[in-house]
Enzyme design. Structure first.
Site, PDB file in Angstrom:
ATOM      1  CE  LYS A  47      -1.667   3.117   2.371  1.00  0.00           C
ATOM      2  NZ  LYS A  47      -1.720   4.128   1.334  1.00  0.00           N
ATOM      3  CD  GLU A  77      13.243   1.120   9.569  1.00  0.00           C
ATOM      4  OE1 GLU A  77      13.702   2.166  10.057  1.00  0.00           O
ATOM      5  OE2 GLU A  77      13.836   0.033   9.633  1.00  0.00           O
ATOM      6  CB  CYS A 128      12.928   9.314   8.342  1.00  0.00           C
ATOM      7  SG  CYS A 128      13.934   8.186   7.387  1.00  0.00           S
ATOM      8  CD  GLU A 134       9.969  13.279  11.335  1.00  0.00           C
ATOM      9  OE1 GLU A 134      10.765  12.562  10.747  1.00  0.00           O
ATOM     10  OE2 GLU A 134       8.730  13.123  11.243  1.00  0.00           O
TER      11      GLU A 134
HETATM   12  P1  NAD Z   1       2.276   8.677   7.224  1.00  0.00           P
HETATM   13  O1  NAD Z   1       2.474   7.932   8.486  1.00  0.00           O
HETATM   14  O2  NAD Z   1       1.269   9.758   7.183  1.00  0.00           O
HETATM   15  O3  NAD Z   1       1.891   7.681   6.055  1.00  0.00           O
HETATM   16  C1  NAD Z   1       2.681   6.548   5.724  1.00  0.00           C
HETATM   17  C2  NAD Z   1       1.821   5.525   5.025  1.00  0.00           C
HETATM   18  O4  NAD Z   1       0.837   5.064   5.943  1.00  0.00           O
HETATM   19  C3  NAD Z   1       1.053   6.059   3.816  1.00  0.00           C
HETATM   20  O5  NAD Z   1       1.000   5.058   2.834  1.00  0.00           O
HETATM   21  C4  NAD Z   1      -0.335   6.309   4.394  1.00  0.00           C
HETATM   22  O6  NAD Z   1      -1.355   6.249   3.430  1.00  0.00           O
HETATM   23  C5  NAD Z   1      -0.437   5.129   5.346  1.00  0.00           C
HETATM   24  N1  NAD Z   1      -1.449   5.264   6.392  1.00  0.00           N
HETATM   25  C6  NAD Z   1      -1.904   6.371   7.011  1.00  0.00           C
HETATM   26  N2  NAD Z   1      -2.858   6.039   7.897  1.00  0.00           N
HETATM   27  C7  NAD Z   1      -3.001   4.692   7.855  1.00  0.00           C
HETATM   28  C8  NAD Z   1      -3.819   3.741   8.523  1.00  0.00           C
HETATM   29  N3  NAD Z   1      -4.707   4.113   9.438  1.00  0.00           N
HETATM   30  N4  NAD Z   1      -3.682   2.442   8.216  1.00  0.00           N
HETATM   31  C9  NAD Z   1      -2.792   2.033   7.294  1.00  0.00           C
HETATM   32  N5  NAD Z   1      -2.002   2.879   6.610  1.00  0.00           N
HETATM   33  C10 NAD Z   1      -2.096   4.187   6.893  1.00  0.00           C
HETATM   34  O7  NAD Z   1       3.742   9.216   6.828  1.00  0.00           O
HETATM   35  P2  NAD Z   1       4.150  10.087   5.566  1.00  0.00           P
HETATM   36  O8  NAD Z   1       3.686  11.498   5.811  1.00  0.00           O
HETATM   37  O9  NAD Z   1       3.749   9.419   4.304  1.00  0.00           O
HETATM   38  O10 NAD Z   1       5.748  10.002   5.647  1.00  0.00           O
HETATM   39  C11 NAD Z   1       6.508  10.852   6.420  1.00  0.00           C
HETATM   40  C12 NAD Z   1       6.894  10.194   7.734  1.00  0.00           C
HETATM   41  O11 NAD Z   1       7.581   8.980   7.453  1.00  0.00           O
HETATM   42  C13 NAD Z   1       7.869  11.023   8.541  1.00  0.00           C
HETATM   43  O12 NAD Z   1       7.502  10.955   9.904  1.00  0.00           O
HETATM   44  C14 NAD Z   1       9.206  10.324   8.320  1.00  0.00           C
HETATM   45  O13 NAD Z   1      10.140  10.529   9.350  1.00  0.00           O
HETATM   46  C15 NAD Z   1       8.785   8.909   8.222  1.00  0.00           C
HETATM   47  N6  NAD Z   1       9.780   8.120   7.510  1.00  0.00           N
HETATM   48  C16 NAD Z   1      10.531   7.229   8.228  1.00  0.00           C
HETATM   49  C17 NAD Z   1      11.519   6.485   7.578  1.00  0.00           C
HETATM   50  C18 NAD Z   1      12.367   5.513   8.331  1.00  0.00           C
HETATM   51  O14 NAD Z   1      13.024   4.692   7.681  1.00  0.00           O
HETATM   52  N7  NAD Z   1      12.378   5.525   9.658  1.00  0.00           N
HETATM   53  C19 NAD Z   1      11.735   6.647   6.199  1.00  0.00           C
HETATM   54  C20 NAD Z   1      10.944   7.554   5.506  1.00  0.00           C
HETATM   55  C21 NAD Z   1       9.958   8.283   6.186  1.00  0.00           C
END
Ligand code: NAD
Length: 484
Positions: free
Chosen positions: A181, A256, A290, A387
Site C-alpha cells: 500500500k 521505520e 526521516c 520533525e
Molecule cells: P504517514 O504515516 O502519514 O503515512 C505513511 C503511510 O501510511 C502512507 O502510505 C499512508 O497512506 C499510510 N497510512 C496512514 N494512515 C493509515 C492507517 N490508518 N492504516 C494504514 N495505513 C495508513 O507518513 P508520511 O507522511 O507518508 O511520511 C513521512 C513520515 O515517514 C515522517 O515521519 C518520516 O520521518 C517517516 N519516515 C521514516 C523512515 C524511516 O526509515 N524511519 C523513512 C521515511 C519516512
C-alpha cells in the site's frame, strides 16, 4: 517537459492477483504534481473488500513462491533489478513528477532502491539454518528458516521507490508474498515497480498493489488474520495505530518511524567536511527525510564560522520544479508541509531565532519553501521537538560535550544522529552516549543497502537492509529429531 520513453510504466490501475484493475466502485484518487498542483493522473480508491482480495491473492501465491528454490527467487529478483536500471530514467521522471524532488535525486533514489533488490537477490541464497549440539546422544536439533507468510507493506511519500524495494525485496527473497500500500501522494512509482516485476517474471499474486485512501485498506490489513506481518515506514503516529491494530492477531511488525536527528559540530571538527555533511543531511529531498538533521548543534568556538559558511551555501541554493533546469530543492509534497514549516519558523522567530541566510530567487507556486539557516535556536522551540520536514537549518549553540549529548538525546525519537570531530577519544565517548539506531561520524549519510537501517525509542522496531534485513521476513522452526 520531459516525457516517458516507455509510457506503459505509467499505470492508473492497481494490481491484484496479476490483474490491473479499477476500483469496483469506480472511485479514484487524484495524484497531484507538487510543482504545479496540476493533476498527474488518478489511481483506484480501493475498499476493504478489494484489499481482502489482494490478501487472498498473496495467500494463494504463497505456497508456490515459497516452494521455489532460493536461487530461483534470487534470479527473478535479479531480473527485476536489471529492468529497474534499464528503465531508471523513466522511473526517476515518474518519481520526480509525483514527489517533487529534483530529477538527479530521483535518479539516485531509483539506483538506491534497485540496490536493495540486487542485495536481497544475493542474500536469498544465503538463508541458512543452524544445528544445535543435542543434550542427548540419540537426538539432533536443527533450526529451519521459513518465510513468515503474507506481508503488508505500507510506505510513505518521501522515498516512493526505495521504501518499497527495501521491504519487498527481502520479503520476496525470504519466500513471502506481499500486498503493498503506497502513499496516496505517490502511487505511480509503486505501480511502475509492479509493471517491471510482472515483466521480470515474478508470478501473479506475489506482489499485489492496492492504492487509495488509507483508512479502509489499513483496517483490513490490520484485522485480516492471513496477514502475518506488517512492515511500515511512515510517521510515529500511524506506526502506533498499526501496532495497536496488529495486536489482536499478533502480527509481526517492522516499524521505520519518525526521527529528530541531531547534527553536532564540535570545536575540533573539520569544518569543510561538516558543511558538506550538513548540506547533504539537511537539504536532501528538501529536508523531507526521516534521517535528515533536524537540530544542528554547534560548539561556541566554531559557531560563527560554521553559521556564516552554511548561510552562504544556503543563500546560493536553487529552488524550482524537480523536472526542469537542475535545482537543489524542489517543491514540498503538499500545502500541509508548507504550513508546518511556516509554523516552525514563526515559532522560532517569536522565541528569538534570527534568519542568517539570504532568500534565494524563488519560483512561483504555493508549495515552495524558502531554504533557511536560523541562528539562535533553543530547545523550547517547536523545531527542537518535532520533525520540521523542510529546508530549515536551525543552529543551536553549545559549550560542552555533555551539554551537546544532553540536548541530542532529549527527544523521544532515536533514528539517526551525526557528529563531527577529529578526536578519536571523543568519537568513542560520543557514539556510545548517543541514543540512536544509526550514528554518522564525519559523514552526513547513513543510508546504504549493506548496513542495518532503523531506529530506537519511538523511531521504530527492526532493521532494514544488510544481512539482518531478510531475518525480518523469516520465522525460526526448531526441528527436534529423536530416536537416532
Ligand atoms: P504517514 O504515516 O502519514 O503515512 C505513511 C503511510 O501510511 C502512507 O502510505 C499512508 O497512506 C499510510 N497510512 C496512514 N494512515 C493509515 C492507517 N490508518 N492504516 C494504514 N495505513 C495508513 O507518513 P508520511 O507522511 O507518508 O511520511 C513521512 C513520515 O515517514 C515522517 O515521519 C518520516 O520521518 C517517516 N519516515 C521514516 C523512515 C524511516 O526509515 N524511519 C523513512 C521515511 C519516512
Amino acid at each position: 517537459m520531459k516525457t516517458l520513453n516507455d509510457k506503459s510504466l505509467f499505470r492508473e490501475q492497481c494490481l491484484i492477483a496479476g490483474a490491473w484493475r479499477n476500483a469496483a466502485s469506480g472511485a479514484s484518487v487524484p495524484v497531484t504534481d507538487p510543482a504545479t498542483q496540476g493533476t498527474l493522473g488518478h489511481v483506484p480508491d480501493v475498499c476493504g473488500a478489494e484489499t481482502r482480495e489482494a490478501i487472498a491473492a498473496a495467500d494463494a501465491a504463497f505456497a508456490p513462491w515459497k516452494a521455489k528454490t532460493h536461487a530461483e527467487r534470487g534470479a527473478l529478483l535479479e531480473a527485476w533489478h536489471r529492468l529497474m536500471l534499464e528503465h531508471e530514467q523513466d522511473l526517476a521522471l515518474i518519481l520526480s513528477l509525483e514527489q517533487g524532488k529534483p530529477l538527479s535525486e530521483a535518479l539516485s533514489e531509483i539506483r538506491y532502491g534497485a540496490s536493495f533488490v540486487k542485495w536481497f537477490a544475493e542474500e536469498a541464497r544465503r538463508v541458512g539454518g543452524t544445528t544445535i549440539p543435542s543434550p542427548t546422544a540419540d537426538r539432533r536439533i536443527v533450526i529451519l528458516k521459513e518465510p513468515v507468510g503474507v506481508c503488508a507493506i505500507i510506505t510513505p511519500w518521501n522515498f516512493p521507490n526505495a521504501m518499497i524495494t527495501r521491504k519487498v525485496a527481502p520479503a520476496l527473497a525470504a519466500g513471502c508474498t506481499v500486498v503493498v500500500k503506497p502513499s496516496e501522494f505517490t502511487p505511480f512509482s509503486a505501480l511502475a515497480l509492479g509493471v517491471l516485476a510482472e515483466r521480470a517474471g515474478i508470478s501473479p499474486g506475489v506482489i499485489n498493489i492496492v492504492t487509495g485512501m488509507p483508512a479502509e485498506i489499513g483496517t483490513e490489513l490490520m484485522a485480516n488474520e492471513t496477514v502475518r506481518k506488517i512492515s511500515f515506514t511512515g510517521s510515529t503516529r500511524v506506526g502506533s495505530v498499526l501496532m495497536r491494530g496488529a495486536a489482536d492477531s499478533i502480527k509481526r511488525l517492522s516499524l521505520e518511524l519518525g526521527g529528530n536527528a541531531p547534527f553536532i559540530v564540535f570545536d575540533d571538527a573539520d569544518i569543510d567536511l561538516a558543511i558538506e555533511g550538513a548540506i547533504v543531511s539537511k537539504f536532501r529531498n528538501g529536508g523531507q527525510t526521516c534521517v535528515c538533521s533536524n537540530r544542528i548543534l554547534v560548539q561556541s568556538g566554531v559557531y560563527d564560522i560554521f553559521a556564516a559558511r552554511l548561510s552562504a551555501r544556503v543563500s546560493a541554493m536553487k529552488v524550482g520544479p524537480g523536472t526542469g533546469a537542475p535545482v537543489d530543492i524542489g517543491p514540498m509534497i503538499n500545502e500541509a508541509a508548507i504550513d508546518k514549516i511556516d509554523r516552525h519558523v514563526a515559532d522560532a522567530l517569536a522565541k528569538g531565532a534570527q534568519i542568517l541566510s539570504k532568500r534565494p530567487d524563488m519560483p512561483k507556486g504555493k508549495q515552495y519553501a524558502v531554504p533557511l539557516v536560523l541562528g539562535g535556536a533553543t530547545t523550547d522551540m517547536l523545531l527542537a521537538r518535532e520533525e520540521t520536514f523542510g529546508p530549515v537549518a536551525p543552529l543551536f549553540r553549545f559549550e560542552t560535550e555533555a551539554e551537546a549529548i544532553a540536548i541530542a538525546n532529549a527527544t523521544p525519537f532515536g533514528l539517526a544522529a551525526y557528529f563531527y570531530t577529529e578526536s578519536l577519544k571523543r568519537s568513542w565517548r560520543v557514539v556510545e552516549a548517543l541514543e540512536f539506531g544509526m550514528v554518522g561520524l564525519n559523514t552526513g549519510s547513513v543510508s546504504t543497502e549493506v548496513a542495518p537501517f532503523g531506529g530506537v525509542k519511538q523511531s521504530g522496531l527492526g532493521r532494514e537492509g544488510a544481512q539482518c534485513g531478510i531475518e525480518e521476513y523469516l520465522e525460526m522452526k526448531t526441528f527436534h529429531i529423536g530416536g537416532l
